[in-house]
Design an enzyme around this catalytic site. Structure first.
Site, PDB file in Angstrom:
ATOM      1  N   GLU A  86     -11.337  -3.272   9.463  1.00  0.00           N
ATOM      2  CA  GLU A  86     -12.544  -2.700   8.863  1.00  0.00           C
ATOM      3  C   GLU A  86     -13.320  -3.734   8.042  1.00  0.00           C
ATOM      4  O   GLU A  86     -14.558  -3.735   8.066  1.00  0.00           O
ATOM      5  CB  GLU A  86     -12.162  -1.505   7.977  1.00  0.00           C
ATOM      6  CG  GLU A  86     -11.614  -0.339   8.791  1.00  0.00           C
ATOM      7  CD  GLU A  86     -11.064   0.793   7.927  1.00  0.00           C
ATOM      8  OE1 GLU A  86     -10.602   1.782   8.505  1.00  0.00           O
ATOM      9  OE2 GLU A  86     -11.097   0.684   6.687  1.00  0.00           O
TER      10      GLU A  86
ATOM     11  N   ASN B 149     -17.135  13.627   1.228  1.00  0.00           N
ATOM     12  CA  ASN B 149     -16.045  13.354   0.285  1.00  0.00           C
ATOM     13  C   ASN B 149     -16.144  11.976  -0.383  1.00  0.00           C
ATOM     14  O   ASN B 149     -15.149  11.370  -0.746  1.00  0.00           O
ATOM     15  CB  ASN B 149     -14.681  13.591   0.937  1.00  0.00           C
ATOM     16  CG  ASN B 149     -14.424  12.673   2.119  1.00  0.00           C
ATOM     17  OD1 ASN B 149     -15.250  11.808   2.436  1.00  0.00           O
ATOM     18  ND2 ASN B 149     -13.290  12.827   2.764  1.00  0.00           N
TER      19      ASN B 149
HETATM   20  P1  IDP Z   1      -9.681   9.436   5.050  1.00  0.00           P
HETATM   21  O1  IDP Z   1     -11.145   9.226   4.830  1.00  0.00           O
HETATM   22  O2  IDP Z   1      -9.027  10.094   3.862  1.00  0.00           O
HETATM   23  O3  IDP Z   1      -8.967   8.196   5.522  1.00  0.00           O
HETATM   24  P2  IDP Z   1      -9.573  10.353   7.821  1.00  0.00           P
HETATM   25  O4  IDP Z   1      -8.562  11.317   8.371  1.00  0.00           O
HETATM   26  O5  IDP Z   1      -9.492   8.936   8.265  1.00  0.00           O
HETATM   27  O6  IDP Z   1      -9.530  10.497   6.232  1.00  0.00           O
HETATM   28  O7  IDP Z   1     -10.995  10.930   8.197  1.00  0.00           O
HETATM   29  C1  IDP Z   1     -12.147  10.135   8.046  1.00  0.00           C
HETATM   30  C2  IDP Z   1     -13.260  10.992   7.501  1.00  0.00           C
HETATM   31  O8  IDP Z   1     -13.608  11.960   8.481  1.00  0.00           O
HETATM   32  C3  IDP Z   1     -12.894  11.808   6.266  1.00  0.00           C
HETATM   33  O9  IDP Z   1     -13.033  11.106   5.071  1.00  0.00           O
HETATM   34  C4  IDP Z   1     -13.870  12.966   6.355  1.00  0.00           C
HETATM   35  O10 IDP Z   1     -15.147  12.572   5.827  1.00  0.00           O
HETATM   36  C5  IDP Z   1     -14.009  13.161   7.846  1.00  0.00           C
HETATM   37  N1  IDP Z   1     -13.111  14.222   8.319  1.00  0.00           N
HETATM   38  C6  IDP Z   1     -11.796  14.143   8.569  1.00  0.00           C
HETATM   39  N2  IDP Z   1     -11.305  15.306   9.002  1.00  0.00           N
HETATM   40  C7  IDP Z   1     -12.359  16.155   9.034  1.00  0.00           C
HETATM   41  C8  IDP Z   1     -12.498  17.526   9.406  1.00  0.00           C
HETATM   42  O11 IDP Z   1     -11.551  18.223   9.802  1.00  0.00           O
HETATM   43  N3  IDP Z   1     -13.759  18.041   9.294  1.00  0.00           N
HETATM   44  C9  IDP Z   1     -14.836  17.321   8.852  1.00  0.00           C
HETATM   45  N4  IDP Z   1     -14.735  16.019   8.505  1.00  0.00           N
HETATM   46  C10 IDP Z   1     -13.513  15.453   8.589  1.00  0.00           C
END
Ligand code: IDP
Length: 139
Positions: free
Chosen positions: A126, A112
């Protein structure tokens, strides 16, 4: 002025999106206070994503974020943390509005494009993982 940590993740670097992403922040009026390219070690990735340790996607996330060079940016400005989060769009690109970075350039949650700190406390932690005080230029 508030600071936040942005990472253009390896998929964003591969797609040639560094300039586009930095340009969006600059045009919005935010300042670049620190900038570097690096490839994260697994140890650094595990520290950065410590809150996700034990989750089913954790190993995949560490593999992905360490797979190639990324660009780490300290972005500074009024309300930098929530403004950057809004510009990034929802974590899952399926839900990211068009006009946001993920809404325009990403399709799947495991690839993403961008990271942005989710609170001022996370930003401070961070930024400390990626930058020394001498590498940050207050703008
Ligand atoms: P964020 O990047 O929008 O802060 P977070 O919940 O902190 O989101 O998650 C960190 C990263 O972990 C996300 O950007 C994504 O790349 C990965 N991630 C989060 N949830 C999932 C999931 O359910 N499956 C696969 N990757 C995930």
């Amino acid at each position: 002025m508030e600071k936040t940590l942005v990472l253009v993740k390896p998929d964003g670097v591969n797609k040639g999106l560094c300039g586009e992403i930095i340009g969006r922040f600059e045009k919005r009026g935010l300042k670049i206070a620190g900038l570097k390219m690096l490839q994260m070690s697994r140890e650094l990735a595990q520290r950065h994503y410590g809150e996700h340790e034990g989750k089913p996607f954790f190993n995949g996330l560490v593999n992905f974020i360490t797979s190639g060079p990324l660009v780490a940016i300290v972005v500074q400005g009024e309300n930098a943390v929530p403004v950057v989060r809004a510009m990034m769009g929802a974590t899952n690109p399926v839900d990211s509005a068009p006009g946001t970075i993920r809404g325009d350039f990403a399709l799947t949650i495991d690839s993403n494009i961008i990271h942005g700190s989710d609170s001022a406390a996370s930003a401070e932690r961070e930024i400390g993982i990626f930058f020394t005080a001498g590498e940050i230029y207050n703008r």
